[in-house]
Motif scaffolding. Structure first.
Motif, PDB file in Angstrom:
ATOM      1  N   ALA A  30       0.856  -1.185   0.000  1.00 54.50           N
ATOM      2  CA  ALA A  30       0.000   0.000   0.000  1.00 54.50           C
ATOM      3  C   ALA A  30       0.887   1.228   0.000  1.00 54.50           C
ATOM      4  O   ALA A  30       1.984   1.225   0.551  1.00 54.50           O
ATOM      5  N   GLU A  31       0.405   2.279  -0.646  1.00 49.85           N
ATOM      6  CA  GLU A  31       1.159   3.525  -0.738  1.00 49.85           C
ATOM      7  C   GLU A  31       0.183   4.689  -0.666  1.00 49.85           C
ATOM      8  O   GLU A  31      -0.866   4.668  -1.314  1.00 49.85           O
ATOM      9  N   TRP A  32       0.525   5.675   0.169  1.00 54.40           N
ATOM     10  CA  TRP A  32      -0.352   6.835   0.342  1.00 54.40           C
ATOM     11  C   TRP A  32       0.450   8.118   0.175  1.00 54.40           C
ATOM     12  O   TRP A  32       1.513   8.267   0.779  1.00 54.40           O
ATOM     13  N   GLN A  33      -0.054   9.048  -0.622  1.00 53.88           N
ATOM     14  CA  GLN A  33       0.583  10.352  -0.718  1.00 53.88           C
ATOM     15  C   GLN A  33      -0.016  11.256   0.349  1.00 53.88           C
ATOM     16  O   GLN A  33      -1.201  11.558   0.327  1.00 53.88           O
ATOM     17  N   HIS A  34       0.818  11.706   1.286  1.00 55.41           N
ATOM     18  CA  HIS A  34       0.327  12.479   2.420  1.00 55.41           C
ATOM     19  C   HIS A  34       0.678  13.958   2.348  1.00 55.41           C
ATOM     20  O   HIS A  34       0.127  14.749   3.117  1.00 55.41           O
ATOM     21  N   THR A  35       1.610  14.335   1.489  1.00 51.87           N
ATOM     22  CA  THR A  35       1.900  15.747   1.265  1.00 51.87           C
ATOM     23  C   THR A  35       2.135  15.973  -0.220  1.00 51.87           C
ATOM     24  O   THR A  35       2.543  15.061  -0.944  1.00 51.87           O
ATOM     25  N   GLY A 320       7.054  12.552   1.433  1.00 54.89           N
ATOM     26  CA  GLY A 320       5.622  12.789   1.603  1.00 54.89           C
ATOM     27  C   GLY A 320       4.751  11.577   1.377  1.00 54.89           C
ATOM     28  O   GLY A 320       3.527  11.694   1.285  1.00 54.89           O
ATOM     29  N   PHE A 321       5.365  10.391   1.318  1.00 56.88           N
ATOM     30  CA  PHE A 321       4.611   9.168   1.082  1.00 56.88           C
ATOM     31  C   PHE A 321       4.672   8.242   2.294  1.00 56.88           C
ATOM     32  O   PHE A 321       5.715   8.092   2.924  1.00 56.88           O
ATOM     33  N   GLY A 322       3.534   7.620   2.588  1.00 57.59           N
ATOM     34  CA  GLY A 322       3.484   6.521   3.536  1.00 57.59           C
ATOM     35  C   GLY A 322       3.414   5.218   2.764  1.00 57.59           C
ATOM     36  O   GLY A 322       2.832   5.161   1.676  1.00 57.59           O
TER      37      GLY A 322
END
Length: 331
Positions: A30-35, A320-322
């Motif tokens: 899983a990959e999330w862009q947080h900024t 900026g990624f989780g």
């Protein structure tokens, strides 16, 4: 003719090797862009459900990782242009704290509301919270570590760091034990009721990162040139020293698994590593993604954590990624 063909053949072989290595690199599930641009700091809740990220241009985001949902966006209204450079979520997940150079704010993670603003007597380098945000621990640039009872206002100043900056702090869930490390080459576990040291760990370099295990039985410390050690807090003796290679000399993030058999670490070279505590050996490693455009191309791992079932490692980076990494059965 054969000799003339060798350089070209060698180039082809090297290219194939590089492509093959990239293809075989383990991927996150899983990959999330947080900024949008990049991050200044990040932290992950103990149960791995929430992450808090300080962005370069848009305050702090508090995220539900299970839903990939931004729950709250926080700024320091009294000084909205100040960069938020230190973050922490309480072990029970009910409170969060954000800090700029001189101010910290405690937030309710259910309502998103702030409890208030408090000033520090010197530059804040690191910060930690106890359950329900009852206690706050500050690591300051002037060498002080300050433990504050937010209910009564009691402040205890710990002066055991030889007037050198306190770079990393952690606090037990009940607020009774503080763990502080600094530029004076030492990490100290001390009692917040009395201010007396319980264990003192000397290092060969500045202590840049430390972490308490939730059971209170172990702790982790690392310095600027390795010295990454897991300690037995009852005996004061090492459990194991991590088998680091040169590019992993600096550890930028660390977390114990819930069953305390594994340690996850992050490094400025975008490495996320998993270690067997009983052997000190690395059992897995992943490479966090970088931004596709712009500079810098690398990534500092600001935070690591474990899912509640210890089946995944979670990381947050300066890009900026989780990301979420699967744990294979440990050898």
């Amino acid at each position: 003719m054969i000799l003339q063909s060798l350089p070209r053949l060698l180039l082809v072989i090297v290219s194939i090797f590089i492509i093959s290595s990239c293809q075989n690199e383990p991927k996150s599930v899983a990959e999330w862009q947080h900024t949008a641009i990049g991050a200044l700091d990040a932290t992950i809740s103990r149960d791995g459900r929430f992450a808090m990220i300080s962005s370069v241009n848009f305050g702090v985001g508090f995220w539900d990782l299970n839903k990939n949902q931004l729950l709250f966006q926080w700024k320091h209204d009294q000084n909205p242009e100040s960069a938020i450079i230190a973050l922490n979520i309480s072990p029970d997940g009910s409170r969060a704290v954000t800090a700029d150079a001189r101010t910290f704010v405690i937030w309710n993670t259910t309502s998103g509301k702030a409890y208030g603003y408090w000033k520090a007597p010197a530059d804040i380098r690191s910060i930690a919270l106890s359950d329900k945000g009852r206690y706050v621990l500050l690591g300051l640039g002037n060498g002080l570590a300050i433990h504050i009872d937010m209910n009564t206002g009691r402040r205890l100043e710990f002066t055991g760091h030889r007037n050198e900056a306190v770079a990393s702090v952690d606090l037990s869930a009940n607020g009774r034990w503080a763990f502080t490390g600094g530029n004076d080459y030492r990490a100290v576990l001390w009692n917040t009721k009395t201010g007396k040291p319980h264990q003192l760990f000397e290092h060969k370099t500045r202590v840049t990162k430390l972490k308490l295990a939730s059971s209170g039985k172990m702790a982790f410390t690392s310095g600027t040139k390795g010295n990454a050690t897991i300690w037995n807090l009852q005996t004061g003796r090492p459990v194991n020293q991590l088998d680091l290679n040169p590019r992993e000399y600096i550890i930028s993030a660390a977390a114990f698994s819930h069953d305390e058999t594994m340690l996850a670490t992050g490094a400025p070279g975008r490495d996320v590593s998993l270690w067997n505590i009983s052997t000190g050996k690395k059992v897995d490693q992943w490479r966090a993604r970088t931004r596709q455009a712009g500079k810098p191309l690398g990534a500092i791992i600001y935070a690591v954590g474990f899912s509640k079932d210890d089946q995944f490692v979670i990381s947050e980076s300066s890009a900026g990624f989780g990301e979420k990494w699967p744990i294979n059965a440990m050898p």
